[in-house]
Scaffold this motif. Structure first.
Motif, mmCIF file in Angstrom:
data_model
loop_
_atom_site.group_PDB
_atom_site.id
_atom_site.type_symbol
_atom_site.label_atom_id
_atom_site.label_comp_id
_atom_site.label_asym_id
_atom_site.label_seq_id
_atom_site.Cartn_x
_atom_site.Cartn_y
_atom_site.Cartn_z
ATOM 1 N N VAL A 235 11.864 5.289 -16.390
ATOM 2 C CA VAL A 235 13.221 5.650 -16.817
ATOM 3 C C VAL A 235 13.893 6.529 -15.773
ATOM 4 O O VAL A 235 15.079 6.334 -15.462
ATOM 5 N N ILE A 236 13.167 7.474 -15.219
ATOM 6 C CA ILE A 236 13.744 8.359 -14.203
ATOM 7 C C ILE A 236 14.113 7.572 -12.948
ATOM 8 O O ILE A 236 15.151 7.823 -12.333
ATOM 9 N N ILE A 237 13.296 6.610 -12.556
ATOM 10 C CA ILE A 237 13.623 5.778 -11.392
ATOM 11 C C ILE A 237 14.894 4.971 -11.650
ATOM 12 O O ILE A 237 15.762 4.866 -10.767
ATOM 13 N N VAL A 238 15.024 4.421 -12.840
ATOM 14 C CA VAL A 238 16.229 3.664 -13.176
ATOM 15 C C VAL A 238 17.449 4.577 -13.177
ATOM 16 O O VAL A 238 18.509 4.214 -12.641
ATOM 17 N N VAL A 239 17.324 5.748 -13.763
ATOM 18 C CA VAL A 239 18.438 6.701 -13.777
ATOM 19 C C VAL A 239 18.805 7.106 -12.347
ATOM 20 O O VAL A 239 19.992 7.173 -11.997
ATOM 21 N N ALA A 240 17.818 7.344 -11.515
ATOM 22 C CA ALA A 240 18.084 7.710 -10.118
ATOM 23 C C ALA A 240 18.792 6.566 -9.387
ATOM 24 O O ALA A 240 19.674 6.803 -8.566
ATOM 25 N N ALA A 241 18.414 5.341 -9.688
ATOM 26 C CA ALA A 241 19.058 4.192 -9.049
ATOM 27 C C ALA A 241 20.508 4.056 -9.497
ATOM 28 O O ALA A 241 21.375 3.687 -8.696
ATOM 29 N N VAL A 242 20.781 4.360 -10.752
ATOM 30 C CA VAL A 242 22.151 4.251 -11.259
ATOM 31 C C VAL A 242 23.023 5.398 -10.747
ATOM 32 O O VAL A 242 24.198 5.197 -10.416
ATOM 33 N N ILE A 243 22.453 6.580 -10.664
ATOM 34 C CA ILE A 243 23.221 7.760 -10.262
ATOM 35 C C ILE A 243 23.611 7.722 -8.784
ATOM 36 O O ILE A 243 24.721 8.120 -8.424
ATOM 37 N N THR A 244 22.712 7.266 -7.938
ATOM 38 C CA THR A 244 22.977 7.331 -6.502
ATOM 39 C C THR A 244 24.020 6.288 -6.101
ATOM 40 O O THR A 244 23.993 5.153 -6.570
ATOM 41 N N PRO A 245 24.918 6.668 -5.204
ATOM 42 C CA PRO A 245 25.977 5.736 -4.801
ATOM 43 C C PRO A 245 25.506 4.656 -3.818
ATOM 44 O O PRO A 245 26.094 3.588 -3.745
ATOM 45 N N SER A 246 24.473 4.932 -3.068
ATOM 46 C CA SER A 246 24.017 3.950 -2.082
ATOM 47 C C SER A 246 22.689 3.337 -2.522
ATOM 48 O O SER A 246 21.923 3.957 -3.252
ATOM 49 N N PRO A 247 22.400 2.114 -2.072
ATOM 50 C CA PRO A 247 21.178 1.438 -2.532
ATOM 51 C C PRO A 247 19.902 1.793 -1.751
ATOM 52 O O PRO A 247 18.865 1.209 -2.014
ATOM 53 N N ASP A 248 19.981 2.740 -0.840
ATOM 54 C CA ASP A 248 18.780 3.043 -0.051
ATOM 55 C C ASP A 248 17.782 3.869 -0.861
ATOM 56 O O ASP A 248 18.129 4.612 -1.764
ATOM 57 N N TRP A 249 16.520 3.717 -0.521
ATOM 58 C CA TRP A 249 15.447 4.365 -1.276
ATOM 59 C C TRP A 249 15.419 5.870 -1.046
ATOM 60 O O TRP A 249 14.950 6.622 -1.892
ATOM 61 N N TYR A 250 15.937 6.311 0.104
ATOM 62 C CA TYR A 250 15.888 7.723 0.446
ATOM 63 C C TYR A 250 16.731 8.563 -0.520
ATOM 64 O O TYR A 250 16.266 9.574 -1.041
ATOM 65 N N SER A 251 17.954 8.135 -0.779
ATOM 66 C CA SER A 251 18.803 8.915 -1.687
ATOM 67 C C SER A 251 18.287 8.831 -3.123
ATOM 68 O O SER A 251 18.406 9.789 -3.888
ATOM 69 N N GLN A 252 17.702 7.707 -3.501
ATOM 70 C CA GLN A 252 17.123 7.593 -4.834
ATOM 71 C C GLN A 252 15.919 8.526 -4.991
ATOM 72 O O GLN A 252 15.718 9.108 -6.050
ATOM 73 N N THR A 253 15.157 8.672 -3.931
ATOM 74 C CA THR A 253 14.012 9.585 -3.958
ATOM 75 C C THR A 253 14.478 11.031 -4.067
ATOM 76 O O THR A 253 13.859 11.834 -4.784
ATOM 77 N N ILE A 254 15.564 11.351 -3.392
ATOM 78 C CA ILE A 254 16.110 12.708 -3.451
ATOM 79 C C ILE A 254 16.552 13.050 -4.879
ATOM 80 O O ILE A 254 16.423 14.188 -5.321
ATOM 81 N N VAL A 255 17.037 12.072 -5.622
ATOM 82 C CA VAL A 255 17.424 12.302 -7.009
ATOM 83 C C VAL A 255 16.196 12.282 -7.923
ATOM 84 O O VAL A 255 16.099 13.052 -8.876
ATOM 85 N N PHE A 256 15.232 11.405 -7.629
ATOM 86 C CA PHE A 256 14.044 11.261 -8.468
ATOM 87 C C PHE A 256 13.188 12.525 -8.497
ATOM 88 O O PHE A 256 12.712 12.928 -9.567
ATOM 89 N N ILE A 257 12.989 13.142 -7.360
ATOM 90 C CA ILE A 257 12.069 14.284 -7.267
ATOM 91 C C ILE A 257 12.489 15.445 -8.176
ATOM 92 O O ILE A 257 11.653 15.950 -8.941
ATOM 93 N N PRO A 258 13.744 15.888 -8.168
ATOM 94 C CA PRO A 258 14.093 16.982 -9.094
ATOM 95 C C PRO A 258 14.015 16.572 -10.567
ATOM 96 O O PRO A 258 13.595 17.369 -11.411
ATOM 97 N N LEU A 259 14.395 15.332 -10.868
ATOM 98 C CA LEU A 259 14.324 14.883 -12.264
ATOM 99 C C LEU A 259 12.882 14.821 -12.749
ATOM 100 O O LEU A 259 12.570 15.251 -13.869
ATOM 101 N N TYR A 260 11.996 14.303 -11.918
ATOM 102 C CA TYR A 260 10.585 14.241 -12.300
ATOM 103 C C TYR A 260 9.977 15.644 -12.370
ATOM 104 O O TYR A 260 9.143 15.913 -13.244
ATOM 105 N N SER A 261 10.401 16.525 -11.491
ATOM 106 C CA SER A 261 9.921 17.911 -11.538
ATOM 107 C C SER A 261 10.331 18.578 -12.850
ATOM 108 O O SER A 261 9.551 19.336 -13.442
ATOM 109 N N LEU A 262 11.539 18.305 -13.316
ATOM 110 C CA LEU A 262 11.976 18.844 -14.603
ATOM 111 C C LEU A 262 11.136 18.284 -15.744
ATOM 112 O O LEU A 262 10.814 19.000 -16.697
ATOM 113 N N PHE A 263 10.771 17.009 -15.661
ATOM 114 C CA PHE A 263 9.912 16.429 -16.689
ATOM 115 C C PHE A 263 8.555 17.125 -16.712
ATOM 116 O O PHE A 263 8.050 17.488 -17.770
ATOM 117 N N GLU A 264 7.961 17.313 -15.540
ATOM 118 C CA GLU A 264 6.652 17.972 -15.471
ATOM 119 C C GLU A 264 6.741 19.428 -15.919
ATOM 120 O O GLU A 264 5.821 19.934 -16.555
#
Length: 80
Positions: free
Chosen positions: A29-58
């Motif tokens: 779910v976090i990966i999907v949310v990160a993919a929707v939130i980021t404006p560009s399709p590259d994996w780097y910006s999605q990872t930048i969004v994923f890491i803080p969201l996953y850290s909040l989950f943990e």
């Protein structure tokens, strides 16, 4: 996220075990949310969004474990 986790654990709706079992679904779910939130399709910006969201989950799982343990101790003291 951690505040919501704290409140739901405090009233007994969720447990740390439930969050740990749902971890793989949360990652998807976090990966999907990160993919929707980021404006560009590259994996780097999605990872930048994923890491803080996953850290909040943990952080929520850790906080839930602390609150659950404290609630269990309080309940044990009341029954003894």
């Amino acid at each position: 996220m951690p505040v919501l986790t704290y409140a739901l654990t405090k009233i007994g709706l969720i447990t740390p075990q439930m969050l740990r079992r749902a971890r793989k679904y949360a990652i998807v779910v976090i990966i999907v949310v990160a993919a929707v939130i980021t404006p560009s399709p590259d994996w780097y910006s999605q990872t930048i969004v994923f890491i803080p969201l996953y850290s909040l989950f943990e952080l929520g799982v850790y906080l839930s474990a602390k609150v659950y343990k404290k609630e269990q101790q309080k309940e044990a003291e009341e029954w003894s």
